[in-house]
Design a protein around this motif. Structure first.
Motif, PDB file in Angstrom:
ATOM      1  N   SER A 620       0.780  -1.288  -0.158  1.00 29.72           N
ATOM      2  CA  SER A 620      -0.042  -0.028   0.003  1.00 29.72           C
ATOM      3  C   SER A 620       0.953   1.410   0.094  1.00 29.72           C
ATOM      4  CB  SER A 620      -0.872   0.035   1.282  1.00 29.72           C
ATOM      5  OG  SER A 620      -1.827  -1.111   1.010  1.00 29.72           O
ATOM      6  N   ALA A 621       1.956   1.133   0.721  1.00 30.77           N
ATOM      7  CA  ALA A 621       2.864   2.477   0.743  1.00 30.77           C
ATOM      8  C   ALA A 621       3.586   2.463  -0.506  1.00 30.77           C
ATOM      9  CB  ALA A 621       4.023   2.013   1.795  1.00 30.77           C
ATOM     10  N   LYS A 624       1.362   4.256  -3.067  1.00 32.11           N
ATOM     11  CA  LYS A 624       0.887   5.262  -2.804  1.00 32.11           C
ATOM     12  C   LYS A 624       2.139   6.519  -3.440  1.00 32.11           C
ATOM     13  CE  LYS A 624       0.234   8.892   1.031  1.00 32.11           C
ATOM     14  NZ  LYS A 624       0.060   9.188   2.341  1.00 32.11           N
ATOM     15  N   LYS A 627       1.940   6.096  -7.312  1.00 33.88           N
ATOM     16  CA  LYS A 627       0.880   6.602  -8.039  1.00 33.88           C
ATOM     17  C   LYS A 627       1.057   8.312  -7.982  1.00 33.88           C
ATOM     18  CE  LYS A 627      -2.497   6.684  -5.080  1.00 33.88           C
ATOM     19  NZ  LYS A 627      -3.701   6.448  -4.112  1.00 33.88           N
ATOM     20  N   ASN A 628       1.787   8.744  -7.407  1.00 29.97           N
ATOM     21  CA  ASN A 628       2.192  10.243  -7.568  1.00 29.97           C
ATOM     22  C   ASN A 628       3.228  10.305  -8.402  1.00 29.97           C
ATOM     23  OD1 ASN A 628       0.461  10.878  -5.332  1.00 29.97           O
ATOM     24  ND2 ASN A 628       2.165  10.583  -3.623  1.00 29.97           N
ATOM     25  N   SER A 693      -7.009   1.006  -3.643  1.00 33.52           N
ATOM     26  CA  SER A 693      -5.809   1.828  -3.205  1.00 33.52           C
ATOM     27  C   SER A 693      -5.653   2.897  -4.058  1.00 33.52           C
ATOM     28  CB  SER A 693      -4.646   0.922  -3.294  1.00 33.52           C
ATOM     29  OG  SER A 693      -4.335   0.484  -4.664  1.00 33.52           O
ATOM     30  N   GLY A 695      -7.801   5.553  -4.716  1.00 33.32           N
ATOM     31  CA  GLY A 695      -8.526   6.645  -4.137  1.00 33.32           C
ATOM     32  C   GLY A 695      -9.565   5.957  -3.391  1.00 33.32           C
ATOM     33  N   SER A 700      -7.144   9.556  -6.850  1.00 30.61           N
ATOM     34  CA  SER A 700      -6.263  10.390  -6.354  1.00 30.61           C
ATOM     35  C   SER A 700      -5.404  11.142  -7.507  1.00 30.61           C
ATOM     36  CB  SER A 700      -5.656  10.100  -5.116  1.00 30.61           C
ATOM     37  OG  SER A 700      -4.627   9.053  -5.615  1.00 30.61           O
ATOM     38  N   ASN A 701      -5.132  10.358  -8.666  1.00 32.57           N
ATOM     39  CA  ASN A 701      -4.321  11.190  -9.527  1.00 32.57           C
ATOM     40  C   ASN A 701      -5.456  11.330 -10.904  1.00 32.57           C
ATOM     41  OD1 ASN A 701      -2.960  11.670 -11.907  1.00 32.57           O
ATOM     42  ND2 ASN A 701      -1.018  10.105 -10.960  1.00 32.57           N
TER      43      ASN A 701
END
Length: 890
Positions: A620-621, A624, A627-628, A693, A695, A700-701
């Motif tokens: 999950s980390a 994150k 994804k960014n 994961s 969002g 989120s992106n």
């Protein structure tokens, strides 16, 4: 409080003694408040208990469990610093050593003796608190003494205790017997732990006083600021350094046989200020400490002790003090000794039987070789040891000896080898020594390039030199060849280790054999080593301006990646998996995300479910961060992960029953069928967690929204496609086998439903795929209709509600072909999942998933595959390298 008091006393007087019964009645509840779930009551409860203790209300209370519960708050890691401070004051109130001395004249005669008694009493209490029935000095949690020191420094009347260096050292040297809070003698275990606590208190006091190891200016004695506070701090640091430097030689001698004590003593020199090393009156102490650390380093077998010694040696050999040459000479002696020992022992012939023959290395010599490499590895991670060797020829000779030594042990590994237990350490350490020295050499290239860029930036532009233009003359062919040689040797060794297999058919079944342990040990080491190597020699370096940096870029990694991926997939997802191989590969992927391998990323993502809580949190980390960096590439990795896991599930189909199955066959089949069903449910769980994961209520992106359409379309293409036979043609036997992929794919429809246009596009795509599927020559209504209804209707019902007869599908014509013009189903290739882009400009943003290239394949493959969503959210990635620029490879 006013009014008529009870007991006939004067009006308005509060009689505290009347509160005794109330306190005794509620004391247990008040004590429980110190560990209440509501943390806001902790400090008030402790302050109340402290007041009650000082006023004497607890003098008659004898419940030892309650006393212990309150006292232990002083070393409770989960308590707040303020809570631990008041709890320590509570403890101090119970220690006789902190009572005011009755004889003031005697107290004035030896103030240090009183402070030593207080330190000893605190150490005795901490030792007793951390010692249980199964506690030994080796596992005692002496680090809790750090909390005591921190609290002492925050109590004004006792803060001086933590900076009284002579008293702290005297308490350690006197070695008095540990006592309980009541003054009686403690048992032997507590007494042994107390010595560790005293040393830990000294170390914690030093760290607190110095401030921080990372404060380079302060540690190196730089004056910098001229403010009074800074001067006072440097003066305090200098006083501390003098006291420690004087005491260290005797401490090394006193505890020479105790590795736990030596670990803490060996850590102290790195906190000393460099200016003290130059003092003439401290020359003998500096020389003695330097010699003792050097001897300890070459003799110790404890990695913790070796690590602390290496850190202290490099600290003493740094800076600009007058004895830095002596310290560097000591490091040189250690390197010379270790290199000579490695060369000598590596030249011996490897034993291949249970009995040692003449000229072969025995277990003791193999252990010594492994220890020498361990010592060299620990030191090489603190300082570049290659310049300390006589010449480049010696360096090359040494690396060749290490390579051949390790490769020989991998190639000849078998259960008959009498030194396998020791040889596994030799192989692992050889890998890590090579890796450490490789890292130093590549770092030097980066530093050189940074210096050159700084010089170019300061040049007068009239000279005609332009910063950033490639200069082929900046390449040092010798440096490049040396680094590439080390890199290739390491890659070859790691590949051999990851491919290592046993002899015979049953070698995999015995996981406790010497060979199995050897194999598991070196393969884990190789996996971690490969992850670091690919970060050091990153693919991105191929675009660097510096020719030498371009030469060290590791781009031909197809074979290594293939064996690495296979190894990680086959690992047990038990203890150490998430913190070892999984996090190492994830770290490497993040560092090289611009040229990330989707299949390798998919291996990491597949562990979001079914591999344990630690693995799930780590994945999950990783998601994150990825994804960014580039959410579209992350989606491509999602598809690679789901397809790979799905294909594993397909390949694990239970073996069909015979015509007349026995009871054993029936039982086996039932068990395998249940396991197969659990695997499929695991894929759906994996898809659900991966989708979640991305969002919460929205992606989120933002760039991922149009790419999500391409993702689902590629999933539909794959689900309705047909597997290939050995000749590359569609296999009728496999037709329709992938429809169950619609189950996991359904988890991503929640993102599609949020946009009416995207929703309509997916519905059209599904109906077109369904139509082509039913039009295929391989379609058999009796066989495929039920499967299609089970998975297809469940999938499409998440987007629309439709009721239709069997013949209604024929009414779906090509009216929508102007909007979407997919490639014919018969032309689809699983390794090149092409879908023509939509013609409608309004759908252009959704693009299409292009290909999941066989990245791990061999020969002729691209360095990395083209994006699945070319054109999504920006310019299409045509696979061509960007323009050359000066870069550090990230």
């Amino acid at each position: 409080e006013t009014g008529e008091p009870r007991g006939g006393s004067d009006a308005g007087e509060i009689q505290l003694e009347l509160m005794t019964n109330v306190c005794m009645k509620f004391l247990s509840r008040i004590a429980d408040c110190t560990i209440d779930v509501n943390s806001s009551v902790h400090v008030p409860a402790m302050r109340l208990l402290l007041s009650l203790l000082k006023e004497g209300f607890l003098d008659e209370f004898e419940d030892e469990a309650v006393w212990e519960r309150i006292n232990n708050c002083a070393i409770n890691p989960s308590a707040s610093p303020e809570m631990r401070k008041f709890a320590l004051e509570f403890v101090i109130e119970q220690l006789e050593a902190f009572d005011d001395p009755e004889d003031e004249d005697a107290a004035a005669g030896d103030e240090e003796r009183i402070i030593v008694g207080k330190i000893d009493a605190l150490a005795s209490w901490v030792a007793a608190a951390v010692t249980g029935p199964k506690t030994t000095p080796a596992n005692a949690r002496v680090k809790f003494a750090d909390y005591v020191v921190a609290s002492l420094r925050s109590i004004p009347e006792h803060s001086s205790i933590a900076t009284n260096w002579s008293a702290l050292l005297r308490a350690i040297n006197e070695d008095s017997v540990a006592t309980t809070t009541g003054g009686s003698t403690a048992d032997k275990t507590v007494d042994a732990v107390k010595q560790l606590v005293l040393l830990r208190m000294l170390m914690a006091s030093v760290v607190e006083e110095v401030g921080s190891v990372s404060d380079a200016d302060f540690l190196n004695g730089a004056r910098g600021s001229k403010k009074n506070a800074k001067k006072a701090r440097n003066t305090s640091h200098e006083k501390l350094s003098i006291e420690l430097l004087k005491a260290l030689p005797s401490l090394f001698v006193k505890f020479s046989g105790d590795s736990r004590m030596l670990q803490q003593i060996a850590s102290l020199p790195r906190y000393l200020i460099h200016s003290v090393f130059s003092l003439p009156q401290r020359k003998a102490d500096f020389t003695a400490v330097l010699k003792q650390i050097g001897e300890l380093y070459t003799k110790s077998t404890d990695e913790s002790v070796l690590t602390q010694c290496a850190m202290s040696l490099t600290h003493m050999a740094g800076g600009s003090h007058s004895r830095v040459v002596d310290a560097k000479s000591q490091v040189q002696k250690i390197v010379d000794l270790l290199v000579a020992k490695v060369n000598e022992l590596a030249a011996l012939k490897l034993s291949t039987g249970k009995k040692k023959k003449k000229g072969e290395i025995d277990a003791d010599a193999e252990f010594a070789l492994g220890l020498a490499l361990t010592q060299l590895r620990i030191l090489s991670k603190r300082v570049d040891v290659s310049p300390l060797m006589a010449s480049e020829v010696e360096v090359e000779t040494f690396f060749t000896a290490m390579k051949e030594c390790a490769e020989k042990r991998v190639a000849q590994a078998k259960d008959a080898n009498m030194t396998l237990a020791e040889s596994k350490v030799v192989v692992k350490e050889a890998m890590e020594v090579n890796l450490a020295i490789l890292g130093w050499k590549v770092a030097a290239l980066h530093d050189s390039e940074d210096d050159k860029m700084a010089e170019e930036a300061n040049e007068d532009l009239t000279t005609g030199d332009v910063a950033g233009v490639d200069d082929e003359n900046d390449a040092d062919a010798g440096d490049s060849a040396s680094i590439v040689s080390i890199r290739d040797h390491l890659v070859e060794l790691c590949t051999d280790a990851l491919e290592l297999k046993g002899e015979g058919a049953a070698w995999e079944e015995d996981r406790d054999s010497d060979f199995a342990v050897f194999r598991a040990f070196i393969q884990r080491a190789a996996c971690l080593c490969v992850a670091d190597l690919r970060s050091i020699c990153a693919k991105g370096l191929k675009n660097a301006a510096n020719a030498t940096l371009r030469a060290v870029a590791f781009t031909d990694d197809s074979k290594l990646l293939s064996v690495l991926t296979k190894y990680v997939r086959g690992l047990d997802k038990g203890k150490g998996f998430a913190s070892g191989p999984l996090v190492a590969i994830a770290r490497d992927l993040v560092a090289n995300w611009d040229v990330v391998n989707r299949r390798e990323a998919g291996v990491v993502l597949s562990n979001i479910a079914g591999a344990g809580g630690d693995a799930s949190k780590m994945v999950s980390a990783f998601i994150k961060v990825a994804k960014n960096k580039d959410g579209v590439k992350l989606l491509e990795a999602h598809m690679a992960s789901l397809r790979s896991t799905y294909e594993e599930w397909q390949n694990s189909q239970p073996e069909e029953l015979s015509d007349k199955p026995s009871d054993e066959e029936m039982e086996r089949y039932a068990e395998e069928s249940e396991q197969h069903e659990d695997m499929y449910n695991g894929i759906r769980s994996q898809a659900s967690k991966l989708s979640s994961s991305l969002g919460v209520t929205k992606l989120s992106n933002a760039k991922m929204q149009p790419a999500m359409v391409g993702f689902v379309k590629e999933g539909l293409r794959y689900a309705f496609s047909c597997g290939k036979d050995k000749d590359g043609n569609e296999d009728q036997e496999q037709f329709g086998d992938r429809l169950s992929f619609l189950g996991p794919l359904k988890s991503y429809l929640s993102w599609i439903k949020k946009n009416a246009g995207h929703k309509s596009e997916i519905v059209q795509e599904y109906e077109h795929r369904e139509k082509d599927f039913k039009s295929s020559l391989f379609y058999d209504e009796e066989v495929h209709e039920e499967v299609l209804k089970a998975f297809g209707d469940d999938f499409i019902s998440a987007l629309i509600t439709r009721k239709r007869t069997r013949d209604e599908t024929a009414a779906v014509d090509h009216a929508d072909d102007s909007v979407f013009n997919p490639a014919p189903l018969a032309g689809n290739n699983d390794d090149d999942a092409g879908v023509a882009p939509p013609k409608d400009p309004s759908s252009k943003a959704s693009s299409s998933m292009m290909s999941i290239a066989e990245e791990a394949g061999s020969g002729g493959s691209d360095e990395y595959e083209k994006g699945m969503f070319d054109g999504a959210g920006g310019k299409a990635d045509d696979g061509s390298p960007p323009k050359r620029r000066r870069t550090r490879g990230q």
